[in-house]
Design an enzyme around this catalytic site. Structure first.
Site, PDB file in Angstrom:
ATOM      1  CG  MET A   1      -2.134  -1.094   1.020  1.00  0.00           C
ATOM      2  SD  MET A   1      -3.577  -0.665   1.977  1.00  0.00           S
ATOM      3  CE  MET A   1      -3.066  -0.611   3.588  1.00  0.00           C
TER       4      MET A   1
ATOM      5  CD  GLN B   1      -1.923  -8.870   4.146  1.00  0.00           C
ATOM      6  OE1 GLN B   1      -2.861  -7.952   4.350  1.00  0.00           O
ATOM      7  NE2 GLN B   1      -1.039  -8.782   3.694  1.00  0.00           N
TER       8      GLN B   1
ATOM      9  CG  HIS C   1       6.805  -2.257   2.192  1.00  0.00           C
ATOM     10  ND1 HIS C   1       6.934  -1.147   2.819  1.00  0.00           N
ATOM     11  CD2 HIS C   1       5.807  -2.737   2.260  1.00  0.00           C
ATOM     12  CE1 HIS C   1       5.615  -1.069   3.401  1.00  0.00           C
ATOM     13  NE2 HIS C   1       4.914  -2.035   2.917  1.00  0.00           N
TER      14      HIS C   1
ATOM     15  CG  LEU D   1       7.343   1.449  -0.823  1.00  0.00           C
ATOM     16  CD1 LEU D   1       8.222   1.340  -1.760  1.00  0.00           C
ATOM     17  CD2 LEU D   1       6.479   0.205  -0.448  1.00  0.00           C
ATOM     18  CG  HIS D   2       8.544  -0.122   6.143  1.00  0.00           C
ATOM     19  ND1 HIS D   2       8.807  -1.556   6.122  1.00  0.00           N
ATOM     20  CD2 HIS D   2       7.371   0.101   6.491  1.00  0.00           C
ATOM     21  CE1 HIS D   2       7.864  -2.217   6.309  1.00  0.00           C
ATOM     22  NE2 HIS D   2       6.962  -1.371   6.624  1.00  0.00           N
TER      23      HIS D   2
END
Length: 282
Positions: free
Chosen positions: A30, A153, A37, A33-34
């Site tokens: 989504m 998830q 990710h 980003l960090h």
């Protein structure tokens, strides 16, 4: 690195890549980003010839009163991080194209979505599975990579892929943490400095449970009380859930073993954070 917004264009690129014998990897995100990710992207690059990262704040997985409008967005920085991690294409579709006015089809995994985050976020996982199914149809990946921080998830997506015979290998990657143990999350940006310190109660309590388990404690009631006691000492922390579940089917357990996952959801101030730990893993 290219930025693609048109669904038809993304499909055409994917079809051409497959026709030329290329393997495609997808990292759905989504945005905002960090390094968590980025770790997925680096792994994806190793597993494919064409690495696609999707950036899409998916409206169908947010409930009424949740943070869809305020969810952090920074496409310029996202593109820098993605390119440095080896991404070939960013797919960032428009919400109006993903969900046109006459849209009416959803994908729902039934039982795995009921506990944990599903209990207090009705419709959340229906939105997740629907958008992931759409991305799989658009990007046609051979492999898709997801972080284990969103443990439920990941389990739900694996169930969807198995049930619907989707030809996609789903890879779960380890949680990436800050130096002090806080699980990396785009929502960490909401935390004030004081809340940021309080948020360590999640990872600290998981570490304490792991230590107790390694010393021989197997009673879920005792282990759960350990977590509750630690988190309740933080004045700005409000527990959503502390659950001990079987690592594969998310069934509730009374006795912990190496497959048991400890899953937490805690509000720190107004920010809802999640974290987890599989007791048999280092």
């Amino acid at each position: 690195m290219e930025l693609i917004q048109c669904i038809d264009e993304m499909q055409s690129i994917a079809q051409a890549a497959r026709a030329n014998g290329k393997r495609i990897a997808l990292v759905p995100t989504m945005g905002y980003l960090h390094q968590g990710h980025a770790s997925l992207m680096v792994e994806g690059q190793k597993r494919a010839d064409l690495l696609v990262a999707s950036i899409f704040v998916n409206p169908t997985q947010f409930g009424v009163g949740e943070d869809f409008d305020s969810y952090p967005r920074d496409m310029e920085n996202d593109m820098r991080i993605a390119e440095a991690a080896g991404v070939d294409l960013i797919f960032a579709p428009r919400a109006a194209d993903m969900y046109p006015a006459d849209y009416q089809t959803y994908v729902n995994v039934e039982e795995l979505t009921l506990p944990l985050c599903g209990a207090n976020r009705p419709g959340h996982f229906r939105g997740v599975t629907t958008v992931v199914a759409k991305f799989f149809n658009i990007v046609s990946p051979h492999v898709a990579l997801f972080g284990q921080k969103d443990y439920q998830q990941l389990a739900v997506i694996r169930q969807m892929v198995a049930d619907l015979n989707m030809p996609v290998e789903v890879i779960g990657m380890p949680i990436v943490r800050e130096a002090d143990g806080l699980a990396m999350s785009s929502r960490n940006s909401y935390l004030s400095p004081a809340e940021r310190v309080s948020a360590l109660c999640l990872s600290n309590s998981l570490n304490a449970v792991r230590t107790a388990f390694c010393k021989g404690e197997r009673s879920v009631a005792a282990l759960k009380n350990l977590v509750l006691d630690m988190i309740s000492k933080e004045r700005c922390a409000a527990i959503d859930y502390v659950e001990f579940r079987h690592g594969l089917n998310l069934a509730a357990v009374d006795t912990a073993d190496e497959q048991t996952v400890v899953a937490l959801a805690v509000k720190i101030g107004k920010t809802r954070l999640i974290d987890n730990r599989v007791l048999g893993e280092e």
